[in-house]
Design an enzyme around this catalytic site. Sequence first.
Site, PDB file in Angstrom:
ATOM      1  N   SER A 474       0.823  -1.203   0.000  1.00  0.00           N
ATOM      2  CA  SER A 474       0.000   0.000   0.000  1.00  0.00           C
ATOM      3  C   SER A 474       0.864   1.263   0.000  1.00  0.00           C
ATOM      4  CB  SER A 474      -0.947  -0.027   1.201  1.00  0.00           C
ATOM      5  OG  SER A 474      -1.927   0.971   1.104  1.00  0.00           O
ATOM      6  N   ASP A 562      -9.442  -5.440  -4.357  1.00  0.00           N
ATOM      7  CA  ASP A 562      -8.999  -4.320  -3.529  1.00  0.00           C
ATOM      8  C   ASP A 562      -9.820  -3.085  -3.868  1.00  0.00           C
ATOM      9  OD1 ASP A 562      -7.660  -2.371  -2.111  1.00  0.00           O
ATOM     10  OD2 ASP A 562      -5.666  -2.992  -2.748  1.00  0.00           O
ATOM     11  N   HIS A 594      -7.512  -5.620  -0.069  1.00  0.00           N
ATOM     12  CA  HIS A 594      -6.339  -4.778   0.157  1.00  0.00           C
ATOM     13  C   HIS A 594      -5.335  -5.447   1.086  1.00  0.00           C
ATOM     14  CE1 HIS A 594      -4.076  -1.106   0.017  1.00  0.00           C
ATOM     15  NE2 HIS A 594      -4.134  -0.939   1.331  1.00  0.00           N
TER      16      HIS A 594
END
Length: 617
Positions: A474, A562, A594
């Site tokens: 991320s 995601d 995610h």
Amino acid sequence: QVWDSGGCSHSVDLTALGKHGEVYTEGPFACLAWSHSETRLLYVAEKSRPKRQPPCPWDVPGAAWPAAEDEDEESSMPGATGRGVDRPVPQGKQFVYHEDWGEALSTRSEPVLCILDLEGLSLSVLEGVPEHLSPGQALWSPDDHGVVFVGWWHKPFRLGLNACSNRRSEIFHLDLASGCCELLSAENGSACSPRLSPDGQRLLYLEGVVGGPHRQCLRLRMLTWQTRQTVTVLDVVQEPTEAFAGLYAEVLPPRCWAADSRRAVLGTPQRSRTDLLLVDTEAATITNLTAGSPEGCWELLTLQWDLLVATCSAPHRPPSLVVAVLPPAGQELPLDWVPVEDTPTVPGVAWKSLTVQPPCSGQGLTVQDTQAFEALLLSPSDGTPPHPLVVCPHGGPHAVFDARWRPSMAALCRLGFAVLLVNYRGSLGFGQASISSLLSRVGEQDVADTQLAVEQALHREPLDPHRLALLAGSHGAFIALHLLTREPERYQACALRNPVSNLPALLGTSDIPDWRYTSLGLPYSFERVPCAEAVATMLLRSPIAQAAQVQTPVLLCVGARDRRVSPMQALELYRVLRARGVPARLLWYPEGGHALAGVETEADVFKNCAHWLLQHL
């Protein structure tokens, strides 16, 4: 099912009763609360919605499905209304869009409060909750005549709620007799996690600011039930002290009150640790119950009749279950923890906390420009140094690597790698000023801090500067990509999970478009639409704009579902790298979100990342 000393006393298929959809068993809305009389259960479920019906199987003009039989008689409890969730959708409305609450909450759209009456054998969906609110985290009022709940605003539209404590939410009391809904917390705030004291006189809850960083330092507030007066027990901490660095927990423990209805215990990050704090709500004082312990992460499971039940862990030690009796006020330390299930340390893994000091020279420097931050270093305690180093900046960006047990990191140590977990400025646990310092500096301060942590670790520890790798996800992957573009020959391998690479492309694909503006110091409102200047600013901070500089082999692990960081981010990056001849491999997990969670997915991600690092280092 409800069980008592005689066995299973009740068994009810709640969804089959037709009053609501799926019951919420986890996530920010979920709750399950007994009334004080222990005859009623309060919980949250998805609002009943007619289901789409498949085409009629008869290929005859004018044919239709046979009329459904009256199913009320099949309901196992009086008061049920049949299988309401199976009603067919009216024609023309089969494809109406229903918003949900984003990443990890795609099945959460319209929560409703429900009461199961075990004595009266009835199920009811509560009315009186304002239409602009999504209710959750409910509990009974002291007299069982009402319920207290958190209401999240979902107008004009829903923004992602997972890991976002900055959404507008307030605490309400719903009177069951009159249907009157009363606001208990401050207006235009972000309140959550109400906890009623054992004597029913005090309501403790967390409160933050709407907008801004998605995670932030919170206030601990307390409402006196009879007078409805509210006081701040713990305020936002701008600069941390040795005694207290602030409150960053997203939720309070379900049972956090001591028997005296005056003290409460909660867990929160304190720099690179997570400690248990005892709060005296009347004196507004704090006692750290776990400071200085060899375990770096403590979590309170429950506090009942002054018996504390907790888990503790460290980077080289899996969680252990421990208990302690809370002494009288003023005599809490030292606390005698007794192991119930002790877990031995993992051999071959050592760890320490490193303090990283930014340079203090230069013009126009502020206090935040020179504020120290921390990193955790895990290293093999056996083997021959210098060790190859795997650098891990965390995602968020407002999150923290506390000194807890992480199986994947310990496994990397067992494979011969040292691991550096970087808590750059902007991480939780170091004061609100540190969090705010990252706004408008994303892609600059966080990247520079990570590289500074690497340089200082290489200078102090027996690490191999010629065998460096990056492992992140991320926003941490966003930092890693920036490092690859700025120092193309420094890192020999890189493994990323759901990376952020193209900021403007996330405006229309992420469940938190507000963060794209806030992170760069730009104002956000629900009415805002992209403009050329804002998009240009975002693109300049995006690693994809400098992807031509990347030379390091890159592994990409991508969750196809995601909602926070579109999988197209990784796919675009993969194509750019392949076109330029950079070794790149992409793993596509069809059911992955995610977090790339789940036993099979997590195992496959680790196996491939470890193999990639071993191959290129």
